[in-house]
Design a protein around this motif. Sequence first.
Motif, PDB file in Angstrom:
ATOM      1  N   PRO A 106     -10.338   0.005   4.097  1.00  0.00           N
ATOM      2  CA  PRO A 106     -11.674  -0.534   3.784  1.00  0.00           C
ATOM      3  C   PRO A 106     -12.039  -0.442   2.316  1.00  0.00           C
ATOM      4  O   PRO A 106     -12.586  -1.397   1.740  1.00  0.00           O
ATOM      5  N   GLU A 107     -11.739   0.679   1.670  1.00  0.00           N
ATOM      6  CA  GLU A 107     -12.099   0.828   0.258  1.00  0.00           C
ATOM      7  C   GLU A 107     -11.295  -0.108  -0.637  1.00  0.00           C
ATOM      8  O   GLU A 107     -11.795  -0.624  -1.638  1.00  0.00           O
ATOM      9  N   ALA A 108     -10.040  -0.383  -0.247  1.00  0.00           N
ATOM     10  CA  ALA A 108      -9.212  -1.307  -1.025  1.00  0.00           C
ATOM     11  C   ALA A 108      -9.722  -2.741  -0.876  1.00  0.00           C
ATOM     12  O   ALA A 108      -9.783  -3.498  -1.856  1.00  0.00           O
ATOM     13  N   LEU A 109     -10.079  -3.123   0.349  1.00  0.00           N
ATOM     14  CA  LEU A 109     -10.618  -4.463   0.566  1.00  0.00           C
ATOM     15  C   LEU A 109     -11.966  -4.638  -0.134  1.00  0.00           C
ATOM     16  O   LEU A 109     -12.257  -5.716  -0.676  1.00  0.00           O
ATOM     17  N   ASP A 110     -12.765  -3.594  -0.139  1.00  0.00           N
ATOM     18  CA  ASP A 110     -14.054  -3.656  -0.836  1.00  0.00           C
ATOM     19  C   ASP A 110     -13.850  -3.879  -2.331  1.00  0.00           C
ATOM     20  O   ASP A 110     -14.563  -4.678  -2.964  1.00  0.00           O
ATOM     21  N   LYS A 111     -12.860  -3.195  -2.894  1.00  0.00           N
ATOM     22  CA  LYS A 111     -12.561  -3.362  -4.320  1.00  0.00           C
ATOM     23  C   LYS A 111     -12.099  -4.788  -4.619  1.00  0.00           C
ATOM     24  O   LYS A 111     -12.522  -5.405  -5.597  1.00  0.00           O
ATOM     25  N   LEU A 112     -11.247  -5.330  -3.735  1.00  0.00           N
ATOM     26  CA  LEU A 112     -10.785  -6.714  -3.919  1.00  0.00           C
ATOM     27  C   LEU A 112     -11.950  -7.694  -3.840  1.00  0.00           C
ATOM     28  O   LEU A 112     -12.004  -8.673  -4.599  1.00  0.00           O
ATOM     29  N   SER A 113     -12.872  -7.444  -2.926  1.00  0.00           N
ATOM     30  CA  SER A 113     -13.985  -8.372  -2.731  1.00  0.00           C
ATOM     31  C   SER A 113     -14.896  -8.433  -3.956  1.00  0.00           C
ATOM     32  O   SER A 113     -15.625  -9.416  -4.141  1.00  0.00           O
ATOM     33  N   LYS A 114     -14.852  -7.408  -4.786  1.00  0.00           N
ATOM     34  CA  LYS A 114     -15.705  -7.341  -5.976  1.00  0.00           C
ATOM     35  C   LYS A 114     -14.981  -7.812  -7.239  1.00  0.00           C
ATOM     36  O   LYS A 114     -15.579  -7.836  -8.331  1.00  0.00           O
ATOM     37  N   ALA A 115     -13.725  -8.180  -7.106  1.00  0.00           N
ATOM     38  CA  ALA A 115     -12.955  -8.633  -8.269  1.00  0.00           C
ATOM     39  C   ALA A 115     -13.436 -10.001  -8.737  1.00  0.00           C
ATOM     40  O   ALA A 115     -13.986 -10.795  -7.958  1.00  0.00           O
ATOM     41  N   ASP A 116     -13.226 -10.279 -10.014  1.00  0.00           N
ATOM     42  CA  ASP A 116     -13.571 -11.582 -10.586  1.00  0.00           C
ATOM     43  C   ASP A 116     -12.449 -12.558 -10.256  1.00  0.00           C
ATOM     44  O   ASP A 116     -11.470 -12.670 -11.001  1.00  0.00           O
ATOM     45  N   ILE A 117     -12.571 -13.219  -9.136  1.00  0.00           N
ATOM     46  CA  ILE A 117     -11.502 -14.098  -8.652  1.00  0.00           C
ATOM     47  C   ILE A 117     -11.213 -15.224  -9.637  1.00  0.00           C
ATOM     48  O   ILE A 117     -10.053 -15.610  -9.849  1.00  0.00           O
ATOM     49  N   ALA A 118     -12.257 -15.747 -10.263  1.00  0.00           N
ATOM     50  CA  ALA A 118     -12.066 -16.873 -11.190  1.00  0.00           C
ATOM     51  C   ALA A 118     -11.222 -16.497 -12.399  1.00  0.00           C
ATOM     52  O   ALA A 118     -10.660 -17.379 -13.063  1.00  0.00           O
ATOM     53  N   ALA A 119     -11.120 -15.194 -12.664  1.00  0.00           N
ATOM     54  CA  ALA A 119     -10.335 -14.739 -13.809  1.00  0.00           C
ATOM     55  C   ALA A 119      -8.864 -14.520 -13.466  1.00  0.00           C
ATOM     56  O   ALA A 119      -8.040 -14.300 -14.364  1.00  0.00           O
ATOM     57  N   LEU A 120      -8.529 -14.591 -12.185  1.00  0.00           N
ATOM     58  CA  LEU A 120      -7.148 -14.358 -11.767  1.00  0.00           C
ATOM     59  C   LEU A 120      -6.307 -15.620 -11.952  1.00  0.00           C
ATOM     60  O   LEU A 120      -6.822 -16.745 -11.853  1.00  0.00           O
ATOM     61  N   PRO A 121      -5.000 -15.463 -12.201  1.00  0.00           N
ATOM     62  CA  PRO A 121      -4.135 -16.636 -12.415  1.00  0.00           C
ATOM     63  C   PRO A 121      -4.086 -17.545 -11.184  1.00  0.00           C
ATOM     64  O   PRO A 121      -4.054 -17.069 -10.049  1.00  0.00           O
ATOM     65  N   VAL A 122      -4.095 -18.845 -11.444  1.00  0.00           N
ATOM     66  CA  VAL A 122      -3.924 -19.833 -10.382  1.00  0.00           C
ATOM     67  C   VAL A 122      -2.427 -20.025 -10.143  1.00  0.00           C
ATOM     68  O   VAL A 122      -1.644 -20.190 -11.085  1.00  0.00           O
ATOM     69  N   VAL A 123      -2.027 -20.006  -8.882  1.00  0.00           N
ATOM     70  CA  VAL A 123      -0.631 -20.229  -8.511  1.00  0.00           C
ATOM     71  C   VAL A 123      -0.409 -21.728  -8.347  1.00  0.00           C
ATOM     72  O   VAL A 123      -1.190 -22.410  -7.673  1.00  0.00           O
ATOM     73  N   ALA A 124       0.635 -22.238  -8.962  1.00  0.00           N
ATOM     74  CA  ALA A 124       0.932 -23.670  -8.883  1.00  0.00           C
ATOM     75  C   ALA A 124       1.295 -24.070  -7.455  1.00  0.00           C
ATOM     76  O   ALA A 124       1.961 -23.318  -6.738  1.00  0.00           O
ATOM     77  N   GLY A 125       0.852 -25.242  -7.060  1.00  0.00           N
ATOM     78  CA  GLY A 125       1.209 -25.778  -5.757  1.00  0.00           C
ATOM     79  C   GLY A 125       0.076 -25.697  -4.750  1.00  0.00           C
ATOM     80  O   GLY A 125      -0.905 -24.984  -4.935  1.00  0.00           O
ATOM     81  N   THR A 126       0.251 -26.458  -3.680  1.00  0.00           N
ATOM     82  CA  THR A 126      -0.717 -26.489  -2.583  1.00  0.00           C
ATOM     83  C   THR A 126      -0.171 -25.679  -1.433  1.00  0.00           C
ATOM     84  O   THR A 126       0.939 -25.950  -0.954  1.00  0.00           O
ATOM     85  N   PRO A 127      -0.933 -24.677  -0.982  1.00  0.00           N
ATOM     86  CA  PRO A 127      -0.412 -23.833   0.101  1.00  0.00           C
ATOM     87  C   PRO A 127      -0.121 -24.641   1.353  1.00  0.00           C
ATOM     88  O   PRO A 127      -0.870 -25.524   1.727  1.00  0.00           O
ATOM     89  N   GLN A 128       1.025 -24.335   1.965  1.00  0.00           N
ATOM     90  CA  GLN A 128       1.518 -24.974   3.182  1.00  0.00           C
ATOM     91  C   GLN A 128       1.972 -26.409   2.948  1.00  0.00           C
ATOM     92  O   GLN A 128       2.272 -27.125   3.893  1.00  0.00           O
ATOM     93  N   GLU A 129       2.037 -26.820   1.696  1.00  0.00           N
ATOM     94  CA  GLU A 129       2.646 -28.103   1.360  1.00  0.00           C
ATOM     95  C   GLU A 129       3.842 -27.843   0.449  1.00  0.00           C
ATOM     96  O   GLU A 129       4.961 -27.701   0.925  1.00  0.00           O
ATOM     97  N   ASP A 130       3.602 -27.732  -0.867  1.00  0.00           N
ATOM     98  CA  ASP A 130       4.708 -27.418  -1.767  1.00  0.00           C
ATOM     99  C   ASP A 130       4.693 -25.966  -2.233  1.00  0.00           C
ATOM    100  O   ASP A 130       5.448 -25.588  -3.121  1.00  0.00           O
ATOM    101  N   LEU A 131       3.858 -25.152  -1.630  1.00  0.00           N
ATOM    102  CA  LEU A 131       3.848 -23.715  -1.894  1.00  0.00           C
ATOM    103  C   LEU A 131       4.030 -23.003  -0.563  1.00  0.00           C
ATOM    104  O   LEU A 131       3.160 -23.044   0.307  1.00  0.00           O
ATOM    105  N   ARG A 132       5.205 -22.362  -0.407  1.00  0.00           N
ATOM    106  CA  ARG A 132       5.481 -21.656   0.853  1.00  0.00           C
ATOM    107  C   ARG A 132       4.620 -20.409   0.968  1.00  0.00           C
ATOM    108  O   ARG A 132       4.448 -19.653   0.014  1.00  0.00           O
ATOM    109  N   LEU A 133       4.089 -20.215   2.167  1.00  0.00           N
ATOM    110  CA  LEU A 133       3.392 -18.977   2.486  1.00  0.00           C
ATOM    111  C   LEU A 133       4.283 -18.122   3.379  1.00  0.00           C
ATOM    112  O   LEU A 133       4.877 -18.621   4.344  1.00  0.00           O
TER     113      LEU A 133
END
Length: 284
Positions: free
Chosen positions: A40-67
């Motif tokens: 729970p504490e780890a997920l809470d920390k992630l939820s407060k992160a600045d997502i817009a500042a994180l690198p964008v991964v190239a590709g569309t998930p489940q199309e040309d980006l394998r999950l």
Amino acid sequence: MKLLRYGAPGQEKPGLLDDTNLVRDLSSLVSDIAGESLLPEALDKLSKADIAALPVVAGTPQEDLRLGPCVGSVGKFICIGLNYSDHAAESGLEVPPEPVVFNKWTSAIVGPDDDVEIPRGSQKTDWEVELAIVIGKGGRYIEEADAMDHVAGFCVVNDVSEREYQIERSGTWDKGKGCDTFGPLGPWLVTKDEVGDFNNLDMWLEVDGKRYQNGSSSTMVYKVPFLVSYLSKFMSLQPGDVISTGTPPGVGMGQKPPVYLKGGEVMTLGIDKLGSQTQKVVKA
């Protein structure tokens, strides 16, 4: 949050699907979507992160980006059988007085869109769309009233099953449940706050475009909090354990006459709020 793992098999990196359906790399914050990163504490920390500042991964998930599987390093892959009243009826079986518990081996786990292999000699490979619980905080002897404190979130599972191995070959169900590729997991782990009412999620599965399963988690007999509490009486639950909670009606075994996978088919399945999977069926 929609947490995921992306990249080549065995080399997956942690990621998150943002509000614009872009994948953001979480490698600077967590090493994997696994184990202690689901506390729970780890997920809470992630939820407060600045997502817009994180690198964008190239590709569309489940199309040309394998999950990959949305949870890494799964310790236990626990399953519940005959947990939907309407599925029990189509199987010609009574709803059990206590949950039926069996295992899928962790070597069965694959990504949500990876191929599913029919085992050599199989004649009765079948499908099952299921709602899976992902454990966050571990524990033993968990009270039902506290059970949701131990849940990190939910995901889609295709509980692929070989019915001859499961039912006709003597012994437990496990031998028909844990073959390689029999546990597609994902596309994402959706945290419980984003799922909301997990007791009323539409579920569906199609084979080659034909709808076979069309159900809802509302017909689940033993509900999520009860299952978490119940299982914790028999084993310690640990972060990253996966509990697959049963399937609604419409499996191949329940058709008249039964319909089984032979190879070459495409399965598509999904659950409301949790995303969808697509698998090509191939012969091992």
